[in-house]
Design a protein around this motif. Sequence first.
Motif, short mmCIF file in Angstrom:
data_model
loop_
_atom_site.label_atom_id
_atom_site.label_comp_id
_atom_site.label_asym_id
_atom_site.label_seq_id
_atom_site.Cartn_x
_atom_site.Cartn_y
_atom_site.Cartn_z
N VAL A 54 0.88 -1.27 -0.14
CA VAL A 54 0.11 0.11 -0.04
C VAL A 54 0.90 1.27 -0.25
O VAL A 54 1.87 1.52 0.97
N SER A 55 0.72 1.92 -0.97
CA SER A 55 1.48 3.18 -1.11
C SER A 55 0.77 4.37 -0.45
O SER A 55 -0.18 4.53 -1.20
N TYR A 71 -3.93 6.95 -1.86
CA TYR A 71 -3.37 5.81 -1.58
C TYR A 71 -3.31 4.89 -3.20
O TYR A 71 -3.96 5.25 -3.98
N ILE A 119 -3.02 0.73 -4.00
CA ILE A 119 -2.84 -0.79 -3.43
C ILE A 119 -2.10 -1.62 -4.60
O ILE A 119 -2.79 -1.67 -5.67
N ASN A 120 -0.94 -2.23 -4.66
CA ASN A 120 -0.39 -2.95 -5.64
C ASN A 120 -0.18 -2.07 -6.78
O ASN A 120 -0.64 -2.66 -7.84
N LEU A 129 -10.15 1.75 1.47
CA LEU A 129 -9.16 1.04 1.81
C LEU A 129 -9.51 -0.48 2.28
O LEU A 129 -8.72 -1.42 1.79
N LEU A 136 -8.39 -3.84 0.03
CA LEU A 136 -7.56 -4.92 0.85
C LEU A 136 -8.28 -6.00 1.14
O LEU A 136 -7.63 -7.16 1.36
N LEU A 150 1.41 -7.17 4.85
CA LEU A 150 1.02 -5.73 4.39
C LEU A 150 2.20 -4.86 4.34
O LEU A 150 2.74 -4.75 5.54
N ILE A 154 3.57 -1.08 4.09
CA ILE A 154 3.20 0.16 3.93
C ILE A 154 4.34 1.04 3.44
O ILE A 154 5.16 1.09 4.30
N VAL A 184 -4.34 3.50 7.00
CA VAL A 184 -4.19 2.02 6.19
C VAL A 184 -4.15 0.99 7.41
O VAL A 184 -4.36 -0.04 6.92
#
Length: 141
Positions: free
Chosen positions: A62-63, A70, A72-73, A85, A89, A101, A103, A117
């Motif tokens: 998760v960036s 955000y 995710i991948n 979120l 997820l 996970l 972060i 997150v």
Amino acid sequence: MNFRPRHRDEPEINLIPFIDVLLVVLIFLMLSTTYSKFTELQLTLPVANVEQQRNRPQEIIVSVAADGRYAINKTALSDTSVAALTQGLAGLAQSRPDSVLIISADATAPHQAVISVMEAARRTGLAQITFATQSSQAQRR
């Protein structure tokens, strides 16, 4: 009057009592000292085959951008809420129950964005969380 010089005996220092006291102190220190021995558990470690590779757990990254967005991948989310979120997820957590996970937050990202997150991960049941960092040498370049 007797003017003869008196014969004085030189005083003797008896070292035997001194040695006895030192030995008693030494024995006391030896008996009262605790030694760090880890003999509570006798372990026989398992043998592993070197040629076999470890199974690495699946990773969900998760960036968190500096402005609180955000991804995710590497898939950007349009909504920045905890519910979005959690929904993002949830699908990954069901297909990979033992995943980790990661972060990856920007250094200037808001603290609340990272906490969001973590809250989404808690809601989806992801218990293994880690943070991505970079070395200080890479930052200087």
